[in-house]
Design a protein around this motif. Sequence first.
Motif, PDB file in Angstrom:
ATOM      1  N   LEU A  58     -58.179  41.063  41.240  1.00 17.76           N
ATOM      2  CA  LEU A  58     -57.825  42.402  40.755  1.00 17.76           C
ATOM      3  C   LEU A  58     -58.157  43.461  41.809  1.00 17.76           C
ATOM      4  N   LEU A  59     -59.309  43.334  42.437  1.00 14.78           N
ATOM      5  CA  LEU A  59     -59.693  44.304  43.476  1.00 14.78           C
ATOM      6  C   LEU A  59     -58.702  44.274  44.641  1.00 14.78           C
ATOM      7  N   LEU A  60     -58.255  43.098  44.994  1.00 11.82           N
ATOM      8  CA  LEU A  60     -57.268  42.994  46.067  1.00 11.82           C
ATOM      9  C   LEU A  60     -55.980  43.714  45.687  1.00 11.82           C
ATOM     10  N   ALA A  61     -55.572  43.567  44.418  1.00 12.76           N
ATOM     11  CA  ALA A  61     -54.369  44.252  43.958  1.00 12.76           C
ATOM     12  C   ALA A  61     -54.570  45.769  43.996  1.00 12.76           C
ATOM     13  N   VAL A  62     -55.768  46.218  43.633  1.00 13.16           N
ATOM     14  CA  VAL A  62     -56.073  47.652  43.729  1.00 13.16           C
ATOM     15  C   VAL A  62     -56.033  48.101  45.186  1.00 13.16           C
ATOM     16  N   ALA A  63     -56.571  47.269  46.068  1.00 16.42           N
ATOM     17  CA  ALA A  63     -56.543  47.600  47.503  1.00 16.42           C
ATOM     18  C   ALA A  63     -55.102  47.745  47.988  1.00 16.42           C
ATOM     19  N   GLU A  64     -54.231  46.849  47.526  1.00 13.88           N
ATOM     20  CA  GLU A  64     -52.813  46.953  47.907  1.00 13.88           C
ATOM     21  C   GLU A  64     -52.202  48.259  47.413  1.00 13.88           C
ATOM     22  N   LEU A  65     -52.572  48.621  46.175  1.00 19.53           N
ATOM     23  CA  LEU A  65     -52.058  49.877  45.613  1.00 19.53           C
ATOM     24  C   LEU A  65     -52.555  51.072  46.430  1.00 19.53           C
ATOM     25  N   GLU A  66     -53.844  51.077  46.769  1.00 18.43           N
ATOM     26  CA  GLU A  66     -54.395  52.202  47.532  1.00 18.43           C
ATOM     27  C   GLU A  66     -53.801  52.243  48.942  1.00 18.43           C
ATOM     28  N   ALA A  67     -53.552  51.075  49.514  1.00 17.27           N
ATOM     29  CA  ALA A  67     -52.925  51.033  50.840  1.00 17.27           C
ATOM     30  C   ALA A  67     -51.513  51.618  50.768  1.00 17.27           C
ATOM     31  N   ALA A  68     -50.792  51.286  49.701  1.00 17.68           N
ATOM     32  CA  ALA A  68     -49.435  51.836  49.530  1.00 17.68           C
ATOM     33  C   ALA A  68     -49.502  53.356  49.380  1.00 17.68           C
ATOM     34  N   ARG A  69     -50.551  53.839  48.721  1.00 20.24           N
ATOM     35  CA  ARG A  69     -50.689  55.294  48.543  1.00 20.24           C
ATOM     36  C   ARG A  69     -50.962  56.008  49.864  1.00 20.24           C
ATOM     37  N   VAL A  70     -51.699  55.341  50.758  1.00 16.85           N
ATOM     38  CA  VAL A  70     -51.934  55.942  52.080  1.00 16.85           C
ATOM     39  C   VAL A  70     -50.591  56.304  52.705  1.00 16.85           C
ATOM     40  N   LEU A  71     -49.625  55.421  52.553  1.00 14.03           N
ATOM     41  CA  LEU A  71     -48.309  55.678  53.144  1.00 14.03           C
ATOM     42  C   LEU A  71     -47.480  56.645  52.307  1.00 14.03           C
ATOM     43  N   SER A  72     -47.461  56.441  50.974  1.00 14.18           N
ATOM     44  CA  SER A  72     -46.592  57.298  50.150  1.00 14.18           C
ATOM     45  C   SER A  72     -47.069  58.752  50.173  1.00 14.18           C
ATOM     46  N   ASP A  73     -48.389  58.958  50.372  1.00 15.63           N
ATOM     47  CA  ASP A  73     -48.894  60.337  50.476  1.00 15.63           C
ATOM     48  C   ASP A  73     -48.399  61.040  51.737  1.00 15.63           C
ATOM     49  N   GLN A  74     -47.863  60.298  52.671  1.00 15.27           N
ATOM     50  CA  GLN A  74     -47.339  60.893  53.912  1.00 15.27           C
ATOM     51  C   GLN A  74     -45.837  61.147  53.824  1.00 15.27           C
ATOM     52  N   GLU A  75     -45.267  60.800  52.684  1.00 16.33           N
ATOM     53  CA  GLU A  75     -43.833  61.032  52.483  1.00 16.33           C
ATOM     54  C   GLU A  75     -43.607  62.422  51.908  1.00 16.33           C
ATOM     55  N   PRO A  76     -42.413  62.988  52.100  1.00 19.69           N
ATOM     56  CA  PRO A  76     -41.218  62.385  52.712  1.00 19.69           C
ATOM     57  C   PRO A  76     -41.211  62.444  54.236  1.00 19.69           C
ATOM     58  N   HIS A  77     -42.325  62.940  54.821  1.00 19.81           N
ATOM     59  CA  HIS A  77     -42.307  63.201  56.260  1.00 19.81           C
ATOM     60  C   HIS A  77     -42.292  61.924  57.094  1.00 19.81           C
ATOM     61  N   LEU A  78     -43.135  60.955  56.675  1.00 18.26           N
ATOM     62  CA  LEU A  78     -43.323  59.763  57.499  1.00 18.26           C
ATOM     63  C   LEU A  78     -42.015  59.017  57.765  1.00 18.26           C
ATOM     64  N   SER A  79     -41.111  59.069  56.801  1.00 21.46           N
ATOM     65  CA  SER A  79     -39.849  58.329  56.962  1.00 21.46           C
ATOM     66  C   SER A  79     -38.747  59.157  57.602  1.00 21.46           C
ATOM     67  N   ASP A  80     -39.076  60.375  58.035  1.00 20.76           N
ATOM     68  CA  ASP A  80     -38.020  61.243  58.576  1.00 20.76           C
ATOM     69  C   ASP A  80     -38.556  62.052  59.754  1.00 20.76           C
ATOM     70  N   LEU A  81     -39.152  61.361  60.701  1.00 24.88           N
ATOM     71  CA  LEU A  81     -39.774  62.043  61.850  1.00 24.88           C
ATOM     72  C   LEU A  81     -38.730  62.259  62.945  1.00 24.88           C
ATOM     73  N   THR A  82     -37.759  63.121  62.651  1.00 23.18           N
ATOM     74  CA  THR A  82     -36.602  63.245  63.542  1.00 23.18           C
ATOM     75  C   THR A  82     -36.545  64.595  64.260  1.00 23.18           C
ATOM     76  N   SER A  83     -37.575  65.426  64.091  1.00 24.45           N
ATOM     77  CA  SER A  83     -37.608  66.703  64.812  1.00 24.45           C
ATOM     78  C   SER A  83     -39.083  67.069  65.014  1.00 24.45           C
ATOM     79  N   TRP A  84     -39.370  67.980  65.923  1.00 26.70           N
ATOM     80  CA  TRP A  84     -40.764  68.406  66.095  1.00 26.70           C
ATOM     81  C   TRP A  84     -41.285  69.080  64.837  1.00 26.70           C
ATOM     82  N   ALA A  85     -40.395  69.773  64.124  1.00 26.40           N
ATOM     83  CA  ALA A  85     -40.819  70.407  62.864  1.00 26.40           C
ATOM     84  C   ALA A  85     -41.255  69.343  61.854  1.00 26.40           C
ATOM     85  N   ALA A  86     -40.517  68.233  61.820  1.00 24.45           N
ATOM     86  CA  ALA A  86     -40.880  67.149  60.905  1.00 24.45           C
ATOM     87  C   ALA A  86     -42.228  66.535  61.297  1.00 24.45           C
ATOM     88  N   TRP A  87     -42.456  66.359  62.584  1.00 31.49           N
ATOM     89  CA  TRP A  87     -43.751  65.830  63.039  1.00 31.49           C
ATOM     90  C   TRP A  87     -44.878  66.782  62.642  1.00 31.49           C
TER      91      TRP A  87
END
Lengths: 199, 199
Positions: free
Chosen positions: B58-87
């Motif tokens: 269960l803890l491993l599954a929670v770790a996976e969820l928290e790891a996914a949140r590290v990335l989703s919290d950086q959206e929508p920017h992380l998936s669209d780094l196509t200009s200096w403004a986006a960076w």
Amino acid sequence: MVGLSAKGAATRERIVSGAAELLRTEGIVHTTLDDVLARTRTSKGQLFHYFPGGREELLLAVAELEAARVLSDQEPHLSDLTSWAAWQDWRDAVVARYVRQGPDCPLHAVMTQVATGTPGSHAVVVALMSAWEGALRTGVEAMQAAGEVAPEVDAAAAARALVATVQGGVQVLMATGDAGHLEAGLDLALAGLRPRGSG
Amino acid sequence: MVGLSAKGAATRERIVSGAAELLRTEGIVHTTLDDVLARTRTSKGQLFHYFPGGREELLLAVAELEAARVLSDQEPHLSDLTSWAAWQDWRDAVVARYVRQGPDCPLHAVMTQVATGTPGSHAVVVALMSAWEGALRTGVEAMQAAGEVAPEVDAAAAARALVATVQGGVQVLMATGDAGHLEAGLDLALAGLRPRGSG
């Protein structure tokens, strides 16, 4: 060390460096005060004379020694960051130091054993960061004086950035054994210091 | 999740997200499996049906969820780094995320409770780093395609550098509460990406 005679200071230094070597080779969980006494040929009375706080105070002194080594291992480069060649030499020395160190950071190991949040342990970290950033800031300012870094660069912020980059790179190195993040981090940060329009 | 019905997947997801919320609010040392059962209105039988390995799984599954949140919290920017403004927006989102998070990193807290060095915990970290660096690398390559980053920049190395910089800056932020290192680190690394001679 105020009030210690030269001989007293030497004894104290022998205890601290002996304890540091023991902790480095045996690991912190396997090292007792008795091991330190045996290794440094010190009596219990002597040890508590120099470290009235016992184990905790000795560990803090070891932490201070390891913190000083973090900086001295970056010399002579850290104190002479006056050309891009010197910055490159510093970068290489930092990478070599942490590759050599491998997965076990002696300072980190000691710090985990000192009660976190005590004024003493906090002071060790603050002093290390402050001295490290001060030296890097001096280096950036020297490069600015030489016209090699743009005057509008915030030298203190650049120093913070470099220390953070080393920390993050070392964290990955300790976890994975791979120095690639440390190297890439330092290279990109140093690229960021070079002036726009320098070709 | 292969083999789980839609309803089964929903139940499993309810258990994991409920456990994650409990760990975030109550802290890992104060949370028992019984707390998780009560919070998620799950029977012990159900829990062990979805997590035959019990607490560790269960803890491993929670770790996976928290790891996914590290990335989703950086959206929508992380998936669209196509200009200096986006960076710049991405940089601001990362800083805001970790300032909001403060001294306690949920992923770190969970990971300290999963036996370190187990294949599962290692896989969570490797997958997170790989996805994170992959997205940043894609962003650097998009900037190269747009002529905004020099073609000779090693995009994979730049991605490693950025992740290391975030790690180091967050480490300082967690220890001191000060985001200055994280901000300075990201600013210097992004400056390093800008082409020489861009004025």
